[in-house]
Design an enzyme around this catalytic site. Structure first.
Site, PDB file in Angstrom:
ATOM      1  N   VAL A  32     -11.640   2.815  -3.267  1.00 40.30           N
ATOM      2  CA  VAL A  32     -11.090   1.855  -4.750  1.00 40.30           C
ATOM      3  C   VAL A  32     -12.410   0.879  -4.696  1.00 40.30           C
ATOM      4  O   VAL A  32     -11.877  -0.281  -4.306  1.00 40.30           O
ATOM      5  CB  VAL A  32     -10.352   1.582  -4.178  1.00 40.30           C
ATOM      6  CG1 VAL A  32      -9.816   0.999  -6.370  1.00 40.30           C
ATOM      7  CG2 VAL A  32      -8.664   2.626  -3.824  1.00 40.30           C
TER       8      VAL A  32
ATOM      9  N   ASN B 152     -12.959  -3.193   3.159  1.00 40.42           N
ATOM     10  CA  ASN B 152     -13.808  -2.380   2.990  1.00 40.42           C
ATOM     11  C   ASN B 152     -15.464  -2.490   2.019  1.00 40.42           C
ATOM     12  O   ASN B 152     -14.751  -3.046   0.754  1.00 40.42           O
ATOM     13  CB  ASN B 152     -13.313  -0.903   2.783  1.00 40.42           C
ATOM     14  CG  ASN B 152     -12.308  -0.929   3.652  1.00 40.42           C
ATOM     15  OD1 ASN B 152     -12.028  -0.812   5.049  1.00 40.42           O
ATOM     16  ND2 ASN B 152     -10.977  -0.637   3.292  1.00 40.42           N
TER      17      ASN B 152
ATOM     18  N   ASP C  83       0.581  -1.011   0.024  1.00 41.28           N
ATOM     19  CA  ASP C  83      -0.293   0.210   0.246  1.00 41.28           C
ATOM     20  C   ASP C  83       0.836   1.683   0.385  1.00 41.28           C
ATOM     21  O   ASP C  83       1.993   1.127   0.414  1.00 41.28           O
ATOM     22  CB  ASP C  83      -1.460   0.209   0.963  1.00 41.28           C
ATOM     23  CG  ASP C  83      -1.907   1.038   1.200  1.00 41.28           C
ATOM     24  OD1 ASP C  83      -1.763   2.299   1.112  1.00 41.28           O
ATOM     25  OD2 ASP C  83      -3.202   0.174   1.311  1.00 41.28           O
TER      26      ASP C  83
ATOM     27  N   GLN D 199     -15.357   1.785   1.634  1.00 43.60           N
ATOM     28  CA  GLN D 199     -14.616   1.884  -0.205  1.00 43.60           C
ATOM     29  C   GLN D 199     -14.330   2.725  -0.398  1.00 43.60           C
ATOM     30  O   GLN D 199     -15.195   3.625  -0.929  1.00 43.60           O
ATOM     31  CB  GLN D 199     -15.168   0.713  -0.714  1.00 43.60           C
ATOM     32  CG  GLN D 199     -14.077   0.084  -1.652  1.00 43.60           C
ATOM     33  CD  GLN D 199     -15.307  -0.818  -2.363  1.00 43.60           C
ATOM     34  OE1 GLN D 199     -16.530  -1.582  -2.061  1.00 43.60           O
ATOM     35  NE2 GLN D 199     -14.737  -1.613  -3.226  1.00 43.60           N
TER      36      GLN D 199
ATOM     37  N   HIS E 253     -10.547  -5.241  -2.771  1.00 44.92           N
ATOM     38  CA  HIS E 253      -9.201  -5.972  -2.514  1.00 44.92           C
ATOM     39  C   HIS E 253      -8.506  -6.233  -0.705  1.00 44.92           C
ATOM     40  O   HIS E 253      -9.926  -5.296  -0.339  1.00 44.92           O
ATOM     41  CB  HIS E 253      -7.935  -4.308  -2.536  1.00 44.92           C
ATOM     42  CG  HIS E 253      -8.464  -3.236  -2.348  1.00 44.92           C
ATOM     43  ND1 HIS E 253      -9.627  -2.251  -2.559  1.00 44.92           N
ATOM     44  CD2 HIS E 253      -8.374  -1.866  -0.968  1.00 44.92           C
ATOM     45  CE1 HIS E 253     -10.393  -1.249  -2.173  1.00 44.92           C
ATOM     46  NE2 HIS E 253      -9.479  -1.038  -1.040  1.00 44.92           N
ATOM     47  N   ILE E 254      -7.468  -6.898  -0.215  1.00 46.49           N
ATOM     48  CA  ILE E 254      -7.835  -7.194   0.242  1.00 46.49           C
ATOM     49  C   ILE E 254      -6.737  -6.641   1.697  1.00 46.49           C
ATOM     50  O   ILE E 254      -5.630  -6.231   0.388  1.00 46.49           O
ATOM     51  CB  ILE E 254      -7.328  -8.938   0.810  1.00 46.49           C
ATOM     52  CG1 ILE E 254      -8.718  -9.736   0.788  1.00 46.49           C
ATOM     53  CG2 ILE E 254      -7.405  -9.376   2.123  1.00 46.49           C
ATOM     54  CD1 ILE E 254      -8.717 -10.541   0.637  1.00 46.49           C
ATOM     55  N   HIS E 255      -6.755  -5.495   2.843  1.00 41.50           N
ATOM     56  CA  HIS E 255      -5.918  -4.970   3.366  1.00 41.50           C
ATOM     57  C   HIS E 255      -4.907  -6.584   4.210  1.00 41.50           C
ATOM     58  O   HIS E 255      -6.038  -7.326   5.075  1.00 41.50           O
ATOM     59  CB  HIS E 255      -5.963  -3.940   3.990  1.00 41.50           C
ATOM     60  CG  HIS E 255      -6.657  -2.688   3.350  1.00 41.50           C
ATOM     61  ND1 HIS E 255      -5.919  -2.128   2.701  1.00 41.50           N
ATOM     62  CD2 HIS E 255      -8.102  -2.658   3.086  1.00 41.50           C
ATOM     63  CE1 HIS E 255      -6.654  -1.075   2.302  1.00 41.50           C
ATOM     64  NE2 HIS E 255      -7.626  -1.775   1.752  1.00 41.50           N
TER      65      HIS E 255
END
Length: 126
Positions: free
Chosen positions: A97, A88, A32, A95, A101-103
């Protein structure tokens, strides 16, 4: 009128190169640019899914693959003492974007409630 591609979709399709730390035929992971932890990685599917709540039954295999890949990346990044994952979803979920996606957050003690920066994170960009 065609919907504009997100930066994550451009990464997933190879239209824009990123500094991938993991890649296979189904997903891609990269650091990130605004980390909220000493280790903050984003994992995306190569198949476009805009948000988790819009995933379909046919996405079950890729969703499972993403979860297993989180474990591989955690091992690769030496997150042996633990990590947190965050997805998110939608406006109220934070969210920003609209590409699933997974943080993956680690490298320090996670705090509660989620959203509080981990110790050691660069807080200047939060």
């Amino acid at each position: 009128m065609a919907e504009e591609k997100t930066i994550f979709e451009k990464f997933a399709t190879g239209e824009i190169k990123c500094n991938a730390i993991y890649e296979d035929d189904k997903c891609l992971a990269f650091r990130d640019i605004n980390p909220a932890a000493p280790v903050h990685i984003l994992l995306i599917p190569k198949k476009k899914i805009t948000q988790l709540s819009l995933a379909e039954e046919s996405d079950a295999e890729i969703l499972g693959h993403l979860m297993l890949t989180v474990g591989k990346i955690a091992k690769q990044e030496k997150l042996d003492e633990g990590f947190r994952i965050v997805v998110n979803d939608g406006k109220h979920g934070g969210q920003t974007v609209y590409y699933l996606h997974i943080h993956i957050l680690g490298g320090g003690q996670c705090t509660w409630p989620p959203g509080t920066p981990l110790k050691g994170a660069d807080k200047s960009n939060l």
